[in-house]
Scaffold this motif. Sequence first.
Motif, PDB file in Angstrom:
ATOM      1  N   LEU A 130       0.830  -1.214   0.000  1.00 58.53           N
ATOM      2  CA  LEU A 130       0.000   0.000   0.000  1.00 58.53           C
ATOM      3  C   LEU A 130       0.860   1.258   0.000  1.00 58.53           C
ATOM      4  CD1 LEU A 130      -2.878  -1.055   2.427  1.00 58.53           C
ATOM      5  CD2 LEU A 130      -3.151  -0.369   0.028  1.00 58.53           C
ATOM      6  N   SER A 131       1.984   1.201   0.687  1.00 59.65           N
ATOM      7  CA  SER A 131       2.886   2.365   0.682  1.00 59.65           C
ATOM      8  C   SER A 131       3.486   2.579  -0.706  1.00 59.65           C
ATOM      9  CB  SER A 131       3.990   2.200   1.728  1.00 59.65           C
ATOM     10  OG  SER A 131       4.936   1.209   1.349  1.00 59.65           O
ATOM     11  N   LEU A 132       3.772   1.486  -1.419  1.00 61.90           N
ATOM     12  CA  LEU A 132       4.247   1.613  -2.794  1.00 61.90           C
ATOM     13  C   LEU A 132       3.145   2.169  -3.694  1.00 61.90           C
ATOM     14  CD1 LEU A 132       6.284  -1.687  -3.386  1.00 61.90           C
ATOM     15  CD2 LEU A 132       7.135   0.545  -2.652  1.00 61.90           C
ATOM     16  N   ASP A 133       1.922   1.698  -3.479  1.00 56.68           N
ATOM     17  CA  ASP A 133       0.798   2.185  -4.278  1.00 56.68           C
ATOM     18  C   ASP A 133       0.620   3.696  -4.114  1.00 56.68           C
ATOM     19  OD1 ASP A 133      -1.790   1.618  -5.844  1.00 56.68           O
ATOM     20  OD2 ASP A 133      -2.553   2.618  -4.047  1.00 56.68           O
ATOM     21  N   GLU A 134       0.729   4.184  -2.892  1.00 54.36           N
ATOM     22  CA  GLU A 134       0.602   5.628  -2.647  1.00 54.36           C
ATOM     23  C   GLU A 134       1.680   6.395  -3.405  1.00 54.36           C
ATOM     24  OE1 GLU A 134       0.754   6.098   1.550  1.00 54.36           O
ATOM     25  OE2 GLU A 134      -1.157   5.071   1.911  1.00 54.36           O
ATOM     26  N   ARG A 135       2.876   5.845  -3.453  1.00 53.71           N
ATOM     27  CA  ARG A 135       3.980   6.489  -4.156  1.00 53.71           C
ATOM     28  C   ARG A 135       3.720   6.515  -5.664  1.00 53.71           C
ATOM     29  NH1 ARG A 135       9.220   7.549  -3.293  1.00 53.71           N
ATOM     30  NH2 ARG A 135       9.082   6.751  -1.174  1.00 53.71           N
ATOM     31  N   LEU A 136       3.052   5.504  -6.174  1.00 55.28           N
ATOM     32  CA  LEU A 136       2.879   5.348  -7.614  1.00 55.28           C
ATOM     33  C   LEU A 136       1.671   6.105  -8.171  1.00 55.28           C
ATOM     34  CD1 LEU A 136       3.718   1.553  -7.749  1.00 55.28           C
ATOM     35  CD2 LEU A 136       4.918   3.308  -9.073  1.00 55.28           C
ATOM     36  N   VAL A 137       0.835   6.646  -7.317  1.00 57.43           N
ATOM     37  CA  VAL A 137      -0.345   7.375  -7.806  1.00 57.43           C
ATOM     38  C   VAL A 137       0.102   8.522  -8.718  1.00 57.43           C
ATOM     39  CG1 VAL A 137      -2.288   8.852  -7.160  1.00 57.43           C
ATOM     40  CG2 VAL A 137      -1.805   6.767  -5.847  1.00 57.43           C
ATOM     41  N   GLY A 138      -0.427   8.527  -9.924  1.00 59.66           N
ATOM     42  CA  GLY A 138      -0.139   9.607 -10.857  1.00 59.66           C
ATOM     43  C   GLY A 138       1.180   9.511 -11.587  1.00 59.66           C
ATOM     44  N   GLN A 139       1.910   8.402 -11.419  1.00 63.89           N
ATOM     45  CA  GLN A 139       3.191   8.247 -12.122  1.00 63.89           C
ATOM     46  C   GLN A 139       3.415   6.777 -12.454  1.00 63.89           C
ATOM     47  OE1 GLN A 139       5.563  10.159  -9.062  1.00 63.89           O
ATOM     48  NE2 GLN A 139       6.376   8.193  -8.353  1.00 63.89           N
ATOM     49  N   ALA A 140       4.194   6.541 -13.486  1.00 67.45           N
ATOM     50  CA  ALA A 140       4.381   5.182 -13.987  1.00 67.45           C
ATOM     51  C   ALA A 140       5.387   4.379 -13.186  1.00 67.45           C
ATOM     52  CB  ALA A 140       4.811   5.231 -15.458  1.00 67.45           C
ATOM     53  N   TRP A 141       6.333   5.080 -12.537  1.00 68.56           N
ATOM     54  CA  TRP A 141       7.429   4.406 -11.833  1.00 68.56           C
ATOM     55  C   TRP A 141       7.596   4.993 -10.439  1.00 68.56           C
ATOM     56  CZ3 TRP A 141       8.869   0.232 -14.464  1.00 68.56           C
ATOM     57  CH2 TRP A 141       8.675   0.224 -15.848  1.00 68.56           C
ATOM     58  N   LEU A 142       8.396   4.344  -9.639  1.00 72.12           N
ATOM     59  CA  LEU A 142       8.499   4.727  -8.229  1.00 72.12           C
ATOM     60  C   LEU A 142       8.968   6.161  -8.032  1.00 72.12           C
ATOM     61  CD1 LEU A 142      10.044   1.424  -6.807  1.00 72.12           C
ATOM     62  CD2 LEU A 142       7.731   2.296  -6.389  1.00 72.12           C
ATOM     63  N   PHE A 143       9.810   6.647  -8.959  1.00 69.26           N
ATOM     64  CA  PHE A 143      10.338   8.003  -8.800  1.00 69.26           C
ATOM     65  C   PHE A 143      10.026   8.887 -10.003  1.00 69.26           C
ATOM     66  CE2 PHE A 143      12.908   5.469  -5.864  1.00 69.26           C
ATOM     67  CZ  PHE A 143      12.714   6.214  -4.704  1.00 69.26           C
ATOM     68  N   SER A 176      -2.780   1.605  -8.656  1.00 67.08           N
ATOM     69  CA  SER A 176      -1.519   2.108  -9.215  1.00 67.08           C
ATOM     70  C   SER A 176      -0.430   1.044  -9.134  1.00 67.08           C
ATOM     71  CB  SER A 176      -1.082   3.380  -8.489  1.00 67.08           C
ATOM     72  OG  SER A 176      -2.027   4.413  -8.663  1.00 67.08           O
ATOM     73  N   LEU A 177      -0.397   0.306  -8.032  1.00 67.97           N
ATOM     74  CA  LEU A 177       0.567  -0.780  -7.875  1.00 67.97           C
ATOM     75  C   LEU A 177       0.317  -1.859  -8.927  1.00 67.97           C
ATOM     76  CD1 LEU A 177       2.777  -2.039  -5.830  1.00 67.97           C
ATOM     77  CD2 LEU A 177       0.838  -3.380  -4.997  1.00 67.97           C
ATOM     78  N   THR A 178      -0.942  -2.210  -9.147  1.00 70.04           N
ATOM     79  CA  THR A 178      -1.280  -3.233 -10.132  1.00 70.04           C
ATOM     80  C   THR A 178      -0.882  -2.787 -11.534  1.00 70.04           C
ATOM     81  OG1 THR A 178      -3.127  -4.004  -8.766  1.00 70.04           O
ATOM     82  CG2 THR A 178      -3.153  -4.624 -11.088  1.00 70.04           C
ATOM     83  N   ALA A 179      -1.126  -1.507 -11.856  1.00 70.13           N
ATOM     84  CA  ALA A 179      -0.739  -0.996 -13.168  1.00 70.13           C
ATOM     85  C   ALA A 179       0.777  -1.046 -13.349  1.00 70.13           C
ATOM     86  CB  ALA A 179      -1.254   0.423 -13.337  1.00 70.13           C
ATOM     87  N   TRP A 180       1.507  -0.705 -12.293  1.00 65.78           N
ATOM     88  CA  TRP A 180       2.978  -0.758 -12.307  1.00 65.78           C
ATOM     89  C   TRP A 180       3.456  -2.185 -12.559  1.00 65.78           C
ATOM     90  CZ3 TRP A 180       6.001  -2.508  -7.803  1.00 65.78           C
ATOM     91  CH2 TRP A 180       7.373  -2.186  -7.864  1.00 65.78           C
ATOM     92  N   LEU A 185       5.074  -6.800 -16.412  1.00 65.59           N
ATOM     93  CA  LEU A 185       4.832  -8.161 -16.910  1.00 65.59           C
ATOM     94  C   LEU A 185       4.619  -8.192 -18.417  1.00 65.59           C
ATOM     95  CD1 LEU A 185       2.486  -9.573 -14.103  1.00 65.59           C
ATOM     96  CD2 LEU A 185       4.966  -9.809 -14.332  1.00 65.59           C
ATOM     97  N   ASP A 186       4.148  -7.079 -18.983  1.00 66.54           N
ATOM     98  CA  ASP A 186       3.910  -6.986 -20.427  1.00 66.54           C
ATOM     99  C   ASP A 186       5.106  -6.444 -21.205  1.00 66.54           C
ATOM    100  OD1 ASP A 186       1.325  -7.935 -20.117  1.00 66.54           O
ATOM    101  OD2 ASP A 186       0.448  -5.934 -19.958  1.00 66.54           O
ATOM    102  N   SER A 187       6.185  -6.118 -20.512  1.00 65.52           N
ATOM    103  CA  SER A 187       7.314  -5.452 -21.161  1.00 65.52           C
ATOM    104  C   SER A 187       8.196  -6.453 -21.912  1.00 65.52           C
ATOM    105  CB  SER A 187       8.156  -4.716 -20.115  1.00 65.52           C
ATOM    106  OG  SER A 187       8.798  -5.641 -19.237  1.00 65.52           O
ATOM    107  N   GLU A 188       8.896  -5.937 -22.913  1.00 68.15           N
ATOM    108  CA  GLU A 188       9.812  -6.771 -23.688  1.00 68.15           C
ATOM    109  C   GLU A 188      10.964  -7.287 -22.832  1.00 68.15           C
ATOM    110  OE1 GLU A 188      11.196  -4.910 -27.227  1.00 68.15           O
ATOM    111  OE2 GLU A 188       9.185  -4.524 -28.020  1.00 68.15           O
ATOM    112  N   VAL A 189      11.438  -6.463 -21.900  1.00 67.53           N
ATOM    113  CA  VAL A 189      12.580  -6.888 -21.092  1.00 67.53           C
ATOM    114  C   VAL A 189      12.184  -8.027 -20.156  1.00 67.53           C
ATOM    115  CG1 VAL A 189      12.259  -5.208 -19.212  1.00 67.53           C
ATOM    116  CG2 VAL A 189      14.548  -6.102 -19.712  1.00 67.53           C
TER     117      VAL A 189
END
Length: 211
Positions: A130-143, A176-180, A185-189
Motif C-alpha cells: 500500500l505504501s508503494l501504491d501511494e507512491r505510484l499514484v499519478g506516475q508510472a514508476w516509483l520516482f 496504481s501498484l497493479t498498473a505498475w 509483466l507486459d514489457s519486452e525486457v
Amino acid sequence: MAYHPILWTFRRCPYAIRARLALASSRVTVELREILLRDKPEAFLQTSPSGTVPTLQLPDKVIDESLEIMVWALQQNDPQRLLDMPQEGWGLITVNDGPFKAALDHTKYTTRHPDLDPKEERRKAARYLLSLDERLVGQAWLFGDRPTLADLALLPFVRQFAHIDRAWFDAQEWQSLTAWLDQFLDSEVFLLVMRRYATWSEDDAPNWFNG
C-alpha cells in the motif's frame, strides 16, 4: 576468444530475475547457466561461496549477491540511467529485501512456518505494498516517469507475492501498484529475462545473454 562473465541463475528466482534485468539493461554479454536448485552442479558449488543464485563469475572475483550484480552491471553501462536514483530508493530496497521478503515467504510457504499466522503475514506484506501504491499514484514508476534501480529490484518480488493468489491481489485497493506490475509483466525486457533455457551441462554450447 574474449572472456565473458558467467551468470549462474534459476529462471523463477526473484533475486536472479532482477540480476538478469540489470544485465539486460546494461547490454553486457554474459554466459547464462541455468541450474536446478534441487540439483546444483559441482561446478556451481565450487564457484559460489554461498551456493545461491544468482552468482556472477568474473575473471577476478565472484559476486553472489543480486543487488551487487545489478550495480556492477549498471556501472559497466547504464543507458537508462537506472543508477540515477534518489537515496530513498535504497531504503525501499532495504525494506523489500528484509521485512517484505520475510512476510512474502511466510505467506507463500505456510508449511515451513506453522507457528505463524499466514493471514497476519499477508497483512504485513500488504501494508508495504500500500505504501508503494501511494507512491505510484499519478506516475508510472516509483520516482517519476522513468524506471530506476529500485523498480527493477522490487518488481520481481511484488510479482512473486501477486502470484500467490492473483485473484486476491487484484481485488485490493492498489490500482496504481497493479498498473505498475502489469506494465512490467507486459514489457519486452521481462519476456527477455524470462526466456526458458535448458539446464546447464558442461557438454552443451554456451547460452549467450544480453539486452
